[in-house]
Scaffold this motif. Structure first.
Motif, short mmCIF file in Angstrom:
data_model
loop_
_atom_site.label_atom_id
_atom_site.label_comp_id
_atom_site.label_asym_id
_atom_site.label_seq_id
_atom_site.Cartn_x
_atom_site.Cartn_y
_atom_site.Cartn_z
N GLY A 36 52.95 -36.46 26.71
CA GLY A 36 53.25 -36.24 25.30
C GLY A 36 52.05 -35.71 24.54
N GLU A 37 50.87 -36.14 24.95
CA GLU A 37 49.64 -35.65 24.30
C GLU A 37 49.49 -34.14 24.50
N LEU A 38 49.74 -33.68 25.74
CA LEU A 38 49.65 -32.24 26.00
C LEU A 38 50.72 -31.48 25.22
N VAL A 39 51.93 -32.03 25.18
CA VAL A 39 53.02 -31.36 24.47
C VAL A 39 52.70 -31.24 22.98
N LYS A 40 52.17 -32.30 22.39
CA LYS A 40 51.82 -32.22 20.97
C LYS A 40 50.70 -31.22 20.74
N SER A 41 49.71 -31.24 21.62
CA SER A 41 48.61 -30.29 21.50
C SER A 41 49.13 -28.86 21.62
N ALA A 42 50.11 -28.65 22.52
CA ALA A 42 50.70 -27.31 22.68
C ALA A 42 51.42 -26.88 21.40
N ALA A 43 52.16 -27.81 20.79
CA ALA A 43 52.89 -27.48 19.56
C ALA A 43 51.93 -27.17 18.42
N ILE A 44 50.84 -27.92 18.33
CA ILE A 44 49.84 -27.65 17.29
C ILE A 44 49.25 -26.26 17.47
N SER A 45 48.95 -25.90 18.73
CA SER A 45 48.40 -24.58 19.00
C SER A 45 49.42 -23.49 18.69
N TYR A 46 50.67 -23.74 19.00
CA TYR A 46 51.73 -22.76 18.77
C TYR A 46 51.87 -22.47 17.27
N PHE A 47 51.94 -23.53 16.47
CA PHE A 47 52.14 -23.35 15.03
C PHE A 47 50.83 -23.15 14.27
N ASP A 48 49.71 -23.43 14.95
CA ASP A 48 48.41 -23.41 14.28
C ASP A 48 48.44 -24.31 13.05
N ASP A 49 48.97 -25.52 13.27
CA ASP A 49 49.16 -26.45 12.16
C ASP A 49 49.05 -27.87 12.72
N SER A 50 48.04 -28.60 12.30
CA SER A 50 47.79 -29.94 12.84
C SER A 50 48.76 -30.99 12.31
N SER A 51 49.62 -30.61 11.35
CA SER A 51 50.56 -31.59 10.79
C SER A 51 51.86 -31.68 11.59
N VAL A 52 51.94 -30.96 12.70
CA VAL A 52 53.16 -30.98 13.52
C VAL A 52 53.45 -32.40 14.02
N GLU A 53 54.72 -32.77 13.94
CA GLU A 53 55.18 -34.03 14.51
C GLU A 53 56.17 -33.73 15.64
N ILE A 54 56.12 -34.53 16.69
CA ILE A 54 57.01 -34.36 17.83
C ILE A 54 58.06 -35.47 17.81
N ASP A 55 59.32 -35.08 17.65
CA ASP A 55 60.40 -36.05 17.60
C ASP A 55 61.03 -36.28 18.98
#
Length: 387
Positions: A11-30
């Motif tokens: 999950g840590e890698l997935v969240k890091s990937a989403a942050i990089s994709y959106f270039d936004d550290s406020s991303v939440e993973i549901d």
């Protein structure tokens, strides 16, 4: 997926990937799911990851590809066939900051390269385009022209290719050819021939014997083509690694073999797989297809500003195809129940009899290629001797 990979794709890698994709550290993973993808005819560490993400309360679902490159102490040589880090080097160097390459070729965006002690994860764009199975005849020719432009550019600008010299493979085709043992191939083929009617139809003994005799004659071919022009090549331009992207872009994936090879080598996989995929309109047109695709490739090389004798490019294709494919006899494995569903899907055929006909025609084509390679080689040797 196995326990080790399930833990690694965290999950840590997935969240890091989403942050990089959106270039936004406020991303939440549901929530997220990962589906392993078949790579070739084996199970590889490639996963399609569906992420239910949100940003400040707004749902933003995304689909990514996560590819795991496992550390392998047997593949530490950066110029070898199987250098374990190479694809990470490609995305961190050749494709860093600009995935658009010469000739209108592009690659998936890379959102993150996550390095660890035992593995590297690449987080890539999920390109959902048609692959070679769905390319028309004309689209195959256009793809060859673009690949020719890509190869021609780096042949003309050797200083650019040299910048990648610390990770590019060397003599990939030659080393691949050195892995084959013609006597062992003949022995395995005879066992399959005796046991399987499919093999007897697809690969008659006199045809296989001719191919392997030519392969023996061509054993020193790699030493003869060392004088041919070299360039930066993808080296795995085939069936599943070519996609039609947006705006008809040619998207190449799986850059693990990228290296310096003879010009014309990048056509080898493209042509041979296209001949085994009749939906592309190549069935029964082997000779015409070869002429058309070589002409298209050479036009691309010339469009890139590389001034080269077109016969040397043709020799490069014939030589690379002979060394890589000349001693390869498919045997009975396409017929077997474990592999037939994939063969059927890849080649677009309904029956094993149809596939046997494809393989039979492919043998004839390969014999013509190998004869051309040997003839070009003799001509080149005679020309050099005259000087």
């Amino acid at each position: 997926m196995d326990d080790e990979t399930a833990i690694a794709l965290s999950g840590e890698l997935v969240k890091s990937a989403a942050i990089s994709y959106f270039d936004d550290s406020s991303v939440e993973i549901d929530g997220w799911t990962a589906t392993a993808s078949d790579v070739g005819f084996g199970q590889g560490d490639v996963f399609f990851v569906e992420i239910d993400a949100s940003i400040r309360g707004t749902n933003r679902p995304i689909s990514l590809v996560c590819k795991r490159l496992p550390y392998n102490e047997e593949h530490l040589d950066s110029h070898s066939l199987w250098y374990w880090r190479r694809e990470a080097e490609v995305y961190g160097d050749l494709l860093a900051g600009n995935r658009d390459l010469p000739g209108g070729i592009t690659a998936p965006s890379c959102y993150k390269i996550a390095e660890g002690d035992e593995q590297i994860w690449l987080v890539l764009e999920h390109v959902q385009g048609a692959n070679l199975q769905d390319f028309s005849y004309d689209e195959l020719l256009e793809s060859a022209r673009r690949i020719g432009h890509f190869n021609g550019h780096y042949a003309a600008h050797t200083d650019e290719a040299a910048k990648f010299g610390h990770w590019t493979s060397r003599d990939w085709i030659k080393n691949w050819g050195n892995r084959s043992n013609i006597d062992e191939t003949w022995s395995r083929y005879r066992e399959d021939f005796d046991a399987c009617e499919y093999v007897r139809k697809a690969s008659p003994q006199e045809v296989v014997k001719t191919r392997l005799d030519l392969a023996r004659e061509a054993r020193d071919l790699p030493d003869r083509y060392d004088t041919l022009p070299k360039t930066l090549c993808h080296l795995d331009v085939f069936h599943k690694n070519m996609l039609r992207g947006q705006s008809n872009q040619l998207v190449l994936i799986d850059w693990a073999f990228t290296g310096i090879e003879i010009i014309g080598a990048d056509l080898s996989c493209l042509v041979n797989f296209a001949l085994l995929v009749p939906s592309s309109g190549t069935a029964g047109k082997e000779g015409q297809f070869e002429r058309d695709i070589l002409d298209a490739y050479i036009a691309g090389v010339q469009d890139a500003g590389y001034d080269c004798d077109s016969d040397l490019v043709r020799f490069g294709y014939y030589a690379a195809t002979t060394v890589r494919w000349g001693g390869m006899i498919l045997g009975k494995w396409p017929y077997e129940s474990a592999t037939w569903p994939k063969v059927k899907a890849w080649c677009g055929v309904e029956t094993r009899e149809e596939h046997a006909d494809l393989v039979r025609r492919w043998h004839d084509y390969m014999i013509s290629v190998m004869k051309n390679a040997l003839q070009f080689s003799k001509r080149l040797n005679n020309s050099n001797g005259a000087h």
